[in-house]
Design a protein around this motif. Structure first.
Motif, short mmCIF file in Angstrom:
data_model
loop_
_atom_site.label_atom_id
_atom_site.label_comp_id
_atom_site.label_asym_id
_atom_site.label_seq_id
_atom_site.Cartn_x
_atom_site.Cartn_y
_atom_site.Cartn_z
N HIS A 6 0.85 -1.19 0.00
CA HIS A 6 0.00 0.00 0.00
C HIS A 6 0.88 1.24 0.00
O HIS A 6 1.95 1.23 0.58
CB HIS A 6 -0.90 0.01 1.24
CG HIS A 6 -1.90 1.12 1.25
ND1 HIS A 6 -2.83 1.26 0.24
CD2 HIS A 6 -2.11 2.13 2.11
CE1 HIS A 6 -3.59 2.31 0.51
NE2 HIS A 6 -3.16 2.86 1.64
N GLU A 7 0.40 2.28 -0.63
CA GLU A 7 1.14 3.53 -0.66
C GLU A 7 0.18 4.67 -0.40
O GLU A 7 -0.93 4.69 -0.93
CB GLU A 7 1.80 3.74 -2.02
CG GLU A 7 2.55 5.05 -2.13
CD GLU A 7 3.19 5.23 -3.48
OE1 GLU A 7 3.72 6.32 -3.74
OE2 GLU A 7 3.13 4.29 -4.29
N ILE A 42 8.61 6.21 5.10
CA ILE A 42 8.34 7.46 4.38
C ILE A 42 9.46 7.63 3.38
O ILE A 42 10.62 7.84 3.75
CB ILE A 42 8.28 8.66 5.32
CG1 ILE A 42 7.27 8.43 6.44
CG2 ILE A 42 7.91 9.93 4.53
CD1 ILE A 42 7.25 9.54 7.50
N ILE A 43 9.12 7.53 2.09
CA ILE A 43 10.12 7.61 1.03
C ILE A 43 9.67 8.65 0.00
O ILE A 43 8.63 8.46 -0.65
CB ILE A 43 10.30 6.25 0.32
CG1 ILE A 43 10.62 5.14 1.34
CG2 ILE A 43 11.38 6.33 -0.75
CD1 ILE A 43 10.60 3.75 0.74
N GLU A 44 10.40 9.72 -0.10
CA GLU A 44 10.14 10.75 -1.11
C GLU A 44 8.65 11.11 -1.19
O GLU A 44 7.99 10.91 -2.20
CB GLU A 44 10.68 10.33 -2.47
CG GLU A 44 12.19 10.28 -2.50
CD GLU A 44 12.78 10.24 -3.90
OE1 GLU A 44 12.12 9.73 -4.82
OE2 GLU A 44 13.91 10.74 -4.07
N ALA A 45 8.13 11.66 -0.10
CA ALA A 45 6.77 12.20 -0.04
C ALA A 45 5.69 11.14 -0.18
O ALA A 45 4.57 11.44 -0.62
CB ALA A 45 6.57 13.30 -1.06
N ILE A 47 4.09 7.48 1.98
CA ILE A 47 4.16 6.44 3.00
C ILE A 47 3.94 5.11 2.28
O ILE A 47 2.92 4.94 1.61
CB ILE A 47 3.10 6.63 4.09
CG1 ILE A 47 3.36 7.94 4.86
CG2 ILE A 47 3.12 5.44 5.05
CD1 ILE A 47 2.29 8.24 5.90
N GLU A 48 4.89 4.21 2.43
CA GLU A 48 4.80 2.92 1.75
C GLU A 48 4.77 1.80 2.78
O GLU A 48 5.58 1.77 3.70
CB GLU A 48 5.97 2.73 0.80
CG GLU A 48 6.02 3.77 -0.30
CD GLU A 48 6.99 3.44 -1.40
OE1 GLU A 48 7.46 2.28 -1.45
OE2 GLU A 48 7.25 4.33 -2.22
N VAL A 49 3.83 0.89 2.61
CA VAL A 49 3.64 -0.24 3.51
C VAL A 49 3.99 -1.51 2.75
O VAL A 49 3.52 -1.72 1.63
CB VAL A 49 2.19 -0.30 4.03
CG1 VAL A 49 2.01 -1.51 4.95
CG2 VAL A 49 1.84 0.98 4.76
#
Length: 208
Positions: A6-7, A42-45, A47-49
């Motif tokens: 998910h992002e 948190i990667i370059e603006a 949120i990645e799950v």
């Protein structure tokens, strides 16, 4: 890091500067409650799950960790995993990282992990999937360089027959590593400097 589950990417507007967006993401990340086996970065603006890695991912990381621990024995640095590396309202969870043996020496300001300024090496094993590949080869490469982390090791089963890349000399302003040593599986990749100087990533680690 494994396949993206998910992002979350907030919509930017002219009246919300980047600094405000960073704070929104930071507060959202801190408030997240994830099921067991998932993690959020948190990667370059964004949120990645993502979920726990596949068996091959686990095997590579465990081989590398055992070898690195033996190499660093008696030194002031240790191998860490499953921890938050934090830099300016960004949070990353590398597959492995090398930092002081006592992480209390490099706390982040909210005691949620460690400050990237004290991390001397990060390792990512690329997982299948276009988004995963792009994240580790491109976006995390930029993020780690921005943070000034001296060495980024990328182990990539999906690059031809497999490659190991040693990325060094970060340029934080340009978000890039200015030196790259990339070798195919079966050829030793030797860390040239720093806490893990002389450590070799070779067939004993990358073999199938």
């Amino acid at each position: 890091m494994t396949a993206l589950a998910h992002e979350v990417t907030p919509v930017t507007t002219d009246d919300k500067p980047a600094a405000g967006l960073d704070e929104i993401l930071w507060q959202a990340w801190k408030a997240m409650e994830l099921p067991e086996g998932y993690q959020a970065e948190i990667i370059e603006a964004s949120i990645e799950v993502s979920p726990t890695g596949r068996r091959r991912h686990m095997v590579l990381i465990n081989r590398l960790r055992r070898a690195l621990e033996a190499h660093l024995e008696g030194h002031d640095y240790a191998v860490w995993h499953d921890g938050n590396v934090i830099h300016q309202r960004k949070c990353w969870i590398p597959d492995l990282f090398v930092a002081p043996d006592d992480p209390d020496e490099i706390p982040d300001e909210e005691d949620l992990g460690v400050d990237a300024a004290g991390v001397v090496m990060v390792v990512e094993v690329v997982s299948p999937g276009a988004r995963n590949v792009e994240r580790d080869r491109v976006r995390k490469r930029r993020e780690y360089a921005r943070a000034g982390i001296a060495l980024y090791v990328l182990i990539d089963d999906l690059d031809g027959e497999g490659t190991v890349s040693l990325l060094t000399v970060p340029d934080s302003k340009k978000a890039t590593y200015t030196e790259e040593h990339r070798v195919p599986y079966g050829t030793d990749a030797v860390i040239p400097d720093g806490a893990a100087k002389g450590f070799t990533i070779g067939e004993a680690i990358t073999r199938n």
